[in-house]
Design a protein around this motif. Structure first.
Motif, PDB file in Angstrom:
ATOM      1  N   ARG A  36     -65.201  14.594   9.489  1.00 42.12           N
ATOM      2  CA  ARG A  36     -64.707  15.172  10.747  1.00 42.12           C
ATOM      3  C   ARG A  36     -63.580  16.166  10.461  1.00 42.12           C
ATOM      4  O   ARG A  36     -63.496  17.216  11.104  1.00 42.12           O
ATOM      5  N   TRP A  39     -64.968  19.543   9.539  1.00 38.85           N
ATOM      6  CA  TRP A  39     -65.402  20.294  10.713  1.00 38.85           C
ATOM      7  C   TRP A  39     -64.204  20.826  11.498  1.00 38.85           C
ATOM      8  O   TRP A  39     -64.202  21.972  11.931  1.00 38.85           O
ATOM      9  N   GLU A  40     -63.187  19.998  11.669  1.00 36.16           N
ATOM     10  CA  GLU A  40     -62.007  20.377  12.458  1.00 36.16           C
ATOM     11  C   GLU A  40     -61.244  21.535  11.817  1.00 36.16           C
ATOM     12  O   GLU A  40     -60.831  22.468  12.509  1.00 36.16           O
ATOM     13  N   CYS A  44     -60.125  25.750  12.655  1.00 36.95           N
ATOM     14  CA  CYS A  44     -58.848  26.432  12.407  1.00 36.95           C
ATOM     15  C   CYS A  44     -59.079  27.702  11.598  1.00 36.95           C
ATOM     16  O   CYS A  44     -58.480  28.751  11.867  1.00 36.95           O
ATOM     17  N   CYS A  76     -52.378  24.224  13.043  1.00 38.14           N
ATOM     18  CA  CYS A  76     -53.701  23.720  13.413  1.00 38.14           C
ATOM     19  C   CYS A  76     -54.230  22.748  12.356  1.00 38.14           C
ATOM     20  O   CYS A  76     -54.694  21.660  12.690  1.00 38.14           O
ATOM     21  N   THR A  77     -54.131  23.126  11.075  1.00 39.94           N
ATOM     22  CA  THR A  77     -54.634  22.231  10.025  1.00 39.94           C
ATOM     23  C   THR A  77     -53.838  20.938   9.969  1.00 39.94           C
ATOM     24  O   THR A  77     -54.397  19.866   9.758  1.00 39.94           O
ATOM     25  N   LYS A  80     -54.871  18.827  13.134  1.00 37.79           N
ATOM     26  CA  LYS A  80     -56.237  18.282  12.985  1.00 37.79           C
ATOM     27  C   LYS A  80     -56.250  17.169  11.941  1.00 37.79           C
ATOM     28  O   LYS A  80     -56.952  16.174  12.111  1.00 37.79           O
ATOM     29  N   THR A  83     -54.909  14.124  13.589  1.00 39.57           N
ATOM     30  CA  THR A  83     -55.834  13.635  14.609  1.00 39.57           C
ATOM     31  C   THR A  83     -56.895  12.719  14.003  1.00 39.57           C
ATOM     32  O   THR A  83     -57.273  11.722  14.615  1.00 39.57           O
ATOM     33  N   VAL A  84     -57.368  13.066  12.820  1.00 47.59           N
ATOM     34  CA  VAL A  84     -58.417  12.260  12.180  1.00 47.59           C
ATOM     35  C   VAL A  84     -57.821  11.286  11.160  1.00 47.59           C
ATOM     36  O   VAL A  84     -58.530  10.787  10.288  1.00 47.59           O
TER      37      VAL A  84
END
Length: 152
Positions: A36, A39-40, A44, A76-77, A80, A83-84
């Motif tokens: 994931r 993909w995330e 970005c 962003c990186t 993300k 987040t995961v």
């Protein structure tokens, strides 16, 4: 206020009296979902590429022209990754960063600065000034030491 703090501090109670000293169990940490994350962070990357397309390539080596886009890409990186449940930076994000740098900034190496000696006249002056100042200071010390014998 100060007297109440002083009274509480002088009351003889310790931190262990009012707090539970049992260790708190660690929160269960979720495993990093690398597929994931891949993909995330690609999202970005695509956003950054889209943003950089609006900047003239001749300005890609001047950070002042794209600092906000680069900051948003990095943010962003990082977001993300969190987040995961992955740490940041991680090998996946680092490889993406390297790929971005190779694509956009590979031609941004600074030219080697070549140091040259100053002209001979300038070099001579820069050498002689401290030499003459040193000789003048020695002469001044010797002259003052001889005069102190006369003044004493």
């Amino acid at each position: 206020m100060i007297t109440s703090v002083n009274a509480w501090m002088m009351g003889g109670s310790s931190a262990t009296d009012s707090f539970n000293i049992q260790p708190t169990p660690p929160r269960p940490k979720k495993a990093c979902n690398e597929s994931r994350l891949q993909w995330e962070v690609e999202v970005c990357c695509e956003d950054f590429k889209r943003d950089m397309a609006h900047i003239d390539p001749q300005y890609w080596c001047n950070l002042t022209h794209f600092i906000s886009e680069y900051y948003l890409f990095t943010l962003c990186t990082e977001t993300k990754s969190q987040t995961v449940h992955c740490y940041w930076p991680n090998p996946l994000v680092e490889s993406l960063m390297i790929r971005i740098h190779k694509h956009f900034f590979s031609n941004c190496t600074m030219e080697q600065v070549v140091w040259v000696d100053p002209p001979d006249d300038t070099l001579t002056i820069l050498i002689l000034i401290p030499v003459f100042l040193t000789l003048a200071m020695i002469a001044l010390v010797v002259w003052c030491s001889k005069r102190s014998d006369i003044l004493a």
